[in-house]
Design a protein around this motif. Structure first.
Motif, mmCIF file in Angstrom:
data_model
loop_
_atom_site.group_PDB
_atom_site.id
_atom_site.type_symbol
_atom_site.label_atom_id
_atom_site.label_comp_id
_atom_site.label_asym_id
_atom_site.label_seq_id
_atom_site.Cartn_x
_atom_site.Cartn_y
_atom_site.Cartn_z
ATOM 1 N N VAL B 211 -1.503 1.754 -88.110
ATOM 2 C CA VAL B 211 -2.983 2.098 -87.549
ATOM 3 C C VAL B 211 -1.873 1.843 -86.192
ATOM 4 N N ALA B 230 -6.938 -2.131 -89.350
ATOM 5 C CA ALA B 230 -5.301 -1.769 -90.556
ATOM 6 C C ALA B 230 -5.515 -2.281 -91.958
ATOM 7 N N ALA B 235 -3.023 -0.458 -94.377
ATOM 8 C CA ALA B 235 -1.922 -0.558 -92.948
ATOM 9 C C ALA B 235 -0.933 -1.472 -92.052
ATOM 10 N N LEU B 237 0.548 -2.314 -88.751
ATOM 11 C CA LEU B 237 -0.273 -2.355 -87.295
ATOM 12 C C LEU B 237 0.715 -2.114 -86.487
#
Lengths: 254, 327
Positions: B211, B230, B235, B237
């Motif tokens: 993200v 995120a 995810a 960042l």
């Protein structure tokens, strides 16, 4: 130390861009302009260098009458004086032609240091500084994050690719192209704006270009899409639901 | 020679990864125009690189060696390549658009009273017509066709990812060693050792989901909203350059030409307009989702799914929906 900062006025980053009727440039009517962002960092570096080492900061800009507003902003931020090269035909000059205009004005001042941004936000060729240094016959370094005075000249911190850096020692006079983000940009103070009114702006007429441009911008157009983009619309909740659907079943990351 | 000359980049005997993309560009331009293609490598102690190049389909390989070229300086390179271009007399000189090329190639072109056509993203060439070199303007909002109006040579630098290194055609070429005339006194800059600020602890290149946040986030106080998204997606960042410049996220989370190059399964770009410097770092992603308020933002050109709207409304709704879907 006498420092010249070469700045450019460009369309604001958020400006709505329309292609001109002749398809060769953008429609300049109703556009709002601002200082090219990397040049704002070059100005900041010059002002901080002067605060540490003393001297004079001169801002230099080529362009039509409208660029005087950008020069005034630079004076309000702390530049000592300004030079405006009045030219309405910059679009007909290529990088070499523009650098030649700047070189004439710079030579007349014999500065110790010339700073400019590493590239422009509009054309993005990233060359004017290097070409100017070559025309002036002085050393240059590009993509510079920090500048320090040494006994023999300068030590600069140059950005390389992939997070690497390098210090470079160089003699003066020299030209540096400055990377964005190395310093925090200052705002003009009320006092600065007031003082700017009494600062000198020297206007010089641009010489006719001596040679035909080597390069021609034949056509501008909207880029073709590299991918077929599915645009999702609706309320934020509807969009979120569609995105989750895609994440689950197409991208498969949930 | 009147053909194409590709100048490849190496450092300490290792190729820059963009060198063979430029070589592919040179071979393809030469084929389209029906002219020859040669290549040059510049440095000191680089015979092995010359041998490697000699296995490509090239007219000639110029092995340009001098002890003063062991370490890059703009003065050394401009002086050397001016001699090479005069000797080889190519119509087109092609470079990868690296930081190093940006440092010397504009000055080299100036010596010939030409202007480097920099950061080229496509070449349209056929038969005896003048080739068209495509560049981006205004941070990728527009494309522009450039033509050289002056006579040869033309100088061109090729953006990363424009041509594929694996399309370089194999063959055989003769090596010509060139020892340029350079004096130590001609080199005015004294480069120091290369260094990194701090050991990078974040390796974005292995993250399957990223993200990434850009200028659209407005201020540092809004970053936690992206962190929450995120976290919900599991995810890493990441960010575009301005966010790291402002110190809102550490430099090691930067994606783009001055940061990391990533190719995750999903790249979710929030408030990133998509300047070319950012796109080159992420356009290899398998899937791209872009959320931006400007429908003309260039990020949408590489996006599979796009949302035009207010990220401050869409991101929290998306975080909520992702968490609900996962629970």
């Amino acid at each position: 130390m006498k420092i010249i900062v070469a700045i450019k006025q460009v369309p604001e980053r958020d400006a709505q861009i329309q292609i001109a009727a002749n398809g060769k440039w953008i429609d300049e009517d109703d556009l709002t302009y601002a200082i090219n962002e990397p040049d704002a960092y070059a100005l900041e570096e010059a002002l901080q260098f002067k605060e540490k080492n003393g001297g004079e900061v001169i801002v230099l800009c080529a362009g039509p009458e409208r660029v005087t507003s950008t020069l005034r902003d630079a004076l309000a931020k702390g530049a000592d004086r300004a030079i405006h090269i009045e030219a309405d035909d910059l679009a007909q000059r290529d990088t070499l032609g523009v650098a030649e205009l700047l070189a004439v004005a710079v030579k007349a001042e014999s500065p110790d240091l010339i700073l400019t941004g590493l590239q422009s936000d509009d054309l993005g060729l990233g060359q004017t500084g290097v070409v100017l240094a070559e025309l002036l016959g002085i050393p240059h370094a590009t993509i510079i994050m920090q500048v320090e005075k040494t006994d023999t000249g300068l030590r600069v911190k140059r950005e390389l690719e992939d997070g690497w850096f390098q210090h470079v020692d160089m003699p003066l006079p020299a030209l540096l192209t400055i990377q964005s983000g190395g310093n925090k940009l200052r705002y003009a103070t009320l006092m600065g704006i007031k003082k700017a009114k009494s600062k000198e702006t020297n206007t010089i007429a641009a010489a006719d270009s001596s040679e035909a441009a080597a390069l021609k911008l034949a056509r501008v157009y909207l880029p073709e899409k590299q991918k077929k983009t599915v645009m999702l619309t609706g309320t934020p909740e509807q969009i979120a639901a569609q995105l989750v659907e895609k994440l689950k079943f197409e991208v498969r990351v949930i | 020679m009147s053909g194409v000359l590709v100048v490849l980049e190496q450092r300490a005997g290792n190729w820059n990864r963009m060198s063979f993309e430029a070589l592919a560009a040179g071979q393809q331009l030469a084929a389209a125009l029906g002219i020859s293609c040669s290549a040059a490598v510049v440095g000191s102690g680089i015979a092995a690189l010359g041998t490697e190049l000699a296995s490509k389909r090239l007219d000639k390989v110029f092995l340009v060696e001098h002890e003063l070229l062991g370490e890059y300086t703009s003065d050394g390179y401009v002086t050397t390549l001016e001699q090479l271009v005069k000797q080889a007399a190519p119509n087109y000189v092609i470079f990868p658009h690296t930081y190093q090329v940006r440092d010397f190639a504009p000055a080299l072109a100036t010596r010939f009273r030409r202007v480097l056509i920099s950061d080229v993203v496509a070449i349209h060439a056929e038969g005896d017509g003048t080739p068209v070199f495509v560049r981006q303007l205004l941070q990728g909002k527009l494309n522009a066709d450039y033509k050289q109006t002056a006579e040869a040579p033309a100088f061109i630098s090729i953006q990363a990812g424009t041509f594929r290194a694996d399309t370089v055609v194999e063959g055989a070429a003769q090596i010509e060693t060139i020892n340029p005339a350079i004096e130590a006194s001609q080199i005015r800059n004294k480069p120091g050792e290369r260094f990194r600020e701090s050991a990078s602890t974040v390796d974005l290149t292995v993250a399957p989901v990223i993200v990434s946040v850009g200028r659209g986030i407005g201020e540092a106080d809004n970053i936690p909203m992206i962190e929450e998204l995120a976290a919900a997606l599991g995810a890493e960042l990441a960010a575009s350059r301005p966010i790291c410049d402002n110190g809102w996220l550490p430099m090691e989370r930067q994606v783009g030409s001055s940061g990391q190059t990533v190719a995750p399964k999903l790249y979710l770009a929030v408030g990133i307009s998509g300047a070319i410097q950012h796109l080159v770092g992420m356009k290899g992603s398998k899937a791209v989702i872009a959320i931006n308020k400007d429908e003309n933002a260039p990020i949408f050109e590489v996006a599979d799914f796009g949302v035009v709207g207010d990220l401050f409304e869409i991101v929290p709704a998306l975080t909520k929906a992702v968490l609900a879907a996962k629970s």
